[in-house]
Design a protein around this motif. Structure first.
Motif, PDB file in Angstrom:
ATOM      1  N   LEU A  59     -25.462  46.650  22.495  1.00 43.42           N
ATOM      2  CA  LEU A  59     -25.101  45.274  22.125  1.00 43.42           C
ATOM      3  C   LEU A  59     -25.214  44.340  23.323  1.00 43.42           C
ATOM      4  CD1 LEU A  59     -22.028  45.797  19.784  1.00 43.42           C
ATOM      5  CD2 LEU A  59     -24.285  44.956  19.147  1.00 43.42           C
ATOM      6  N   GLU A  62     -28.797  43.652  23.904  1.00 46.52           N
ATOM      7  CA  GLU A  62     -29.268  42.729  22.867  1.00 46.52           C
ATOM      8  C   GLU A  62     -28.807  41.295  23.161  1.00 46.52           C
ATOM      9  OE1 GLU A  62     -28.559  41.996  18.103  1.00 46.52           O
ATOM     10  OE2 GLU A  62     -28.424  44.055  18.868  1.00 46.52           O
ATOM     11  N   LEU A  63     -27.551  41.161  23.562  1.00 44.13           N
ATOM     12  CA  LEU A  63     -27.027  39.842  23.907  1.00 44.13           C
ATOM     13  C   LEU A  63     -27.751  39.244  25.114  1.00 44.13           C
ATOM     14  CD1 LEU A  63     -23.181  40.299  23.402  1.00 44.13           C
ATOM     15  CD2 LEU A  63     -24.724  38.864  22.065  1.00 44.13           C
ATOM     16  N   GLU A  64     -28.041  40.070  26.098  1.00 43.71           N
ATOM     17  CA  GLU A  64     -28.771  39.588  27.276  1.00 43.71           C
ATOM     18  C   GLU A  64     -30.171  39.122  26.893  1.00 43.71           C
ATOM     19  OE1 GLU A  64     -28.480  42.863  30.002  1.00 43.71           O
ATOM     20  OE2 GLU A  64     -26.486  42.261  30.692  1.00 43.71           O
ATOM     21  N   LYS A  66     -31.057  38.004  23.935  1.00 36.54           N
ATOM     22  CA  LYS A  66     -30.895  36.751  23.194  1.00 36.54           C
ATOM     23  C   LYS A  66     -30.575  35.598  24.136  1.00 36.54           C
ATOM     24  CE  LYS A  66     -29.693  38.633  18.684  1.00 36.54           C
ATOM     25  NZ  LYS A  66     -28.706  38.715  17.610  1.00 36.54           N
ATOM     26  N   ALA A  67     -29.774  35.872  25.160  1.00 28.22           N
ATOM     27  CA  ALA A  67     -29.453  34.825  26.142  1.00 28.22           C
ATOM     28  C   ALA A  67     -30.713  34.395  26.880  1.00 28.22           C
ATOM     29  CB  ALA A  67     -28.400  35.329  27.123  1.00 28.22           C
TER      30      ALA A  67
END
Length: 149
Positions: A59, A62-64, A66-67
């Motif tokens: 996660l 994935e967040l990185e 998306k960032a």
């Protein structure tokens, strides 16, 4: 397992008047674990599933990603805003030039209308002189005919 894990944030005023604040996830010192108010806000620490750490890492990755994608989009938007700002300035300059041209055309039209009025006045004056000259010529002819009789 010790029941000194804070599950709900709280403040505790000790006997000496000191106020201690505890946040969720924190561990309470052993000397305070048996205090009745501490017991209301503490319990056993949650167990950590070994697979949860891998899922958390996924996660986080994935967040990185998306960032990073958002950062790229933000940069693209800023670039687009810069381009749009340039276009807006160019259009404003063109609109100003067009406005100046319209003012100049309106002034030329007003000047031409004024000249046309002057010329119309001259034409009327010439037509009046011609009529007067024609009338004077007819009168002279009629007087000459009368005198010649």
């Amino acid at each position: 397992m010790a029941k000194n894990h804070v599950h709900t944030a709280f403040s505790l005023t000790e006997d000496n008047g000191n106020v201690r604040k505890f946040v969720a996830g924190e561990e309470v010192p052993r000397e305070l674990v048996d205090h009745w108010y501490v017991k209301l806000h503490t319990g056993e620490a949650p167990t950590v599933d070994p697979g949860a750490e891998a899922a958390a890492d996924e996660l986080l990755a994935e967040l990185e990603a998306k960032a990073k994608a958002l950062d790229e989009r933000e940069k693209a938007l800023q670039d687009s805003q810069g381009i749009l700002g340039s276009i807006r300035e160019e259009q404003n300059a063109k609109a100003l030039a067009l406005s100046e041209r319209e003012k100049a055309a309106d002034q030329r039209e007003a000047d031409l209308n004024a000249r046309a009025e002057v010329l119309d006045g001259r034409e009327v004056a010439i037509a009046n002189r011609e009529k007067a000259a024609e009338a004077a010529g007819k009168d002279a002819n009629q007087q000459g005919r009368r005198q010649g009789k």
